[in-house]
Design a protein around this motif. Sequence first.
Motif, short mmCIF file in Angstrom:
data_model
loop_
_atom_site.label_atom_id
_atom_site.label_comp_id
_atom_site.label_asym_id
_atom_site.label_seq_id
_atom_site.Cartn_x
_atom_site.Cartn_y
_atom_site.Cartn_z
N ALA A 41 14.67 -15.50 3.53
CA ALA A 41 13.57 -16.38 4.22
C ALA A 41 12.42 -16.16 3.62
O ALA A 41 11.05 -16.31 3.95
N ASN A 111 14.44 -19.75 1.95
CA ASN A 111 14.36 -20.06 3.35
C ASN A 111 15.25 -21.17 3.67
O ASN A 111 14.88 -22.29 3.49
N ASN A 113 16.01 -22.39 6.49
CA ASN A 113 15.62 -23.34 7.76
C ASN A 113 14.97 -24.61 6.94
O ASN A 113 15.03 -25.77 7.46
N ASN A 114 14.50 -24.44 5.62
CA ASN A 114 13.84 -25.61 4.78
C ASN A 114 14.48 -26.00 3.89
O ASN A 114 14.85 -27.11 3.53
N GLU A 154 17.30 -16.16 13.49
CA GLU A 154 17.67 -17.49 12.83
C GLU A 154 18.31 -17.51 11.76
O GLU A 154 18.72 -18.33 11.25
N CYS A 155 18.74 -16.30 11.04
CA CYS A 155 19.12 -16.22 9.96
C CYS A 155 20.45 -16.36 9.88
O CYS A 155 21.32 -15.97 10.96
N GLY A 157 19.18 -19.13 8.43
CA GLY A 157 18.79 -20.58 8.67
C GLY A 157 19.69 -21.67 8.87
O GLY A 157 20.71 -21.70 8.67
N LYS A 158 19.32 -22.46 9.23
CA LYS A 158 20.10 -23.83 10.03
C LYS A 158 20.90 -24.58 8.84
O LYS A 158 22.06 -24.84 8.97
N ASN A 159 20.34 -24.67 7.62
CA ASN A 159 21.09 -25.33 6.55
C ASN A 159 22.20 -24.48 5.83
O ASN A 159 22.96 -25.09 5.58
#
Length: 182
Positions: A41, A111, A113-114, A154-155, A157-159
Amino acid sequence: MYSLMRQTANIVSRQEWGAAAPKQKESLEGPAKKVVIHHTALQSCKGLSEGKDRLHSIQRLHMKERHFDDIGYNFLIGGDGSVFEGRGWGVMGAHTKGHNRDSLGIAFMGNFNNDTPSKEAILSVKQLLMSGVLEGFIEPQFVLYGHRDLGATECPGKNLYAALSKLRSSGIHFREGEEGEV
């Protein structure tokens, strides 16, 4: 079985990146039954120089602020596919509360998520997993999880979580996780 190649992962050792000595080390009870994928992250990094700086920062955070015995992860993966030894093989990590005794924690540096994980990083993790199975550090029928499957986070991360299917389709023998679609 694993169809990509039989190459072992090229691991940058603790000594090579200048890790501080752990306060103590506890061994896993046997080969890891689970592999848990994380992200740091933080900003992504590529190459040995950036990786070393980031690893020192993560290890300091884990040891001084979180009061871990060492960096929490067993291995960390740079955006260029560099594999860095954290706690290493056969050592209990501090990465997934309640699941550290029988698991290996692998953190992608960035990170997710990005960001989207690079092909090089995914390939390096496939090689690392194959090495672990072949060398007896990971059970051949291990279960692969994203950290979020085992805790409220969230880890990774979505991607990165979406990309776990690329690791699952690698032909390495493992069972799918029992919690969520993993």
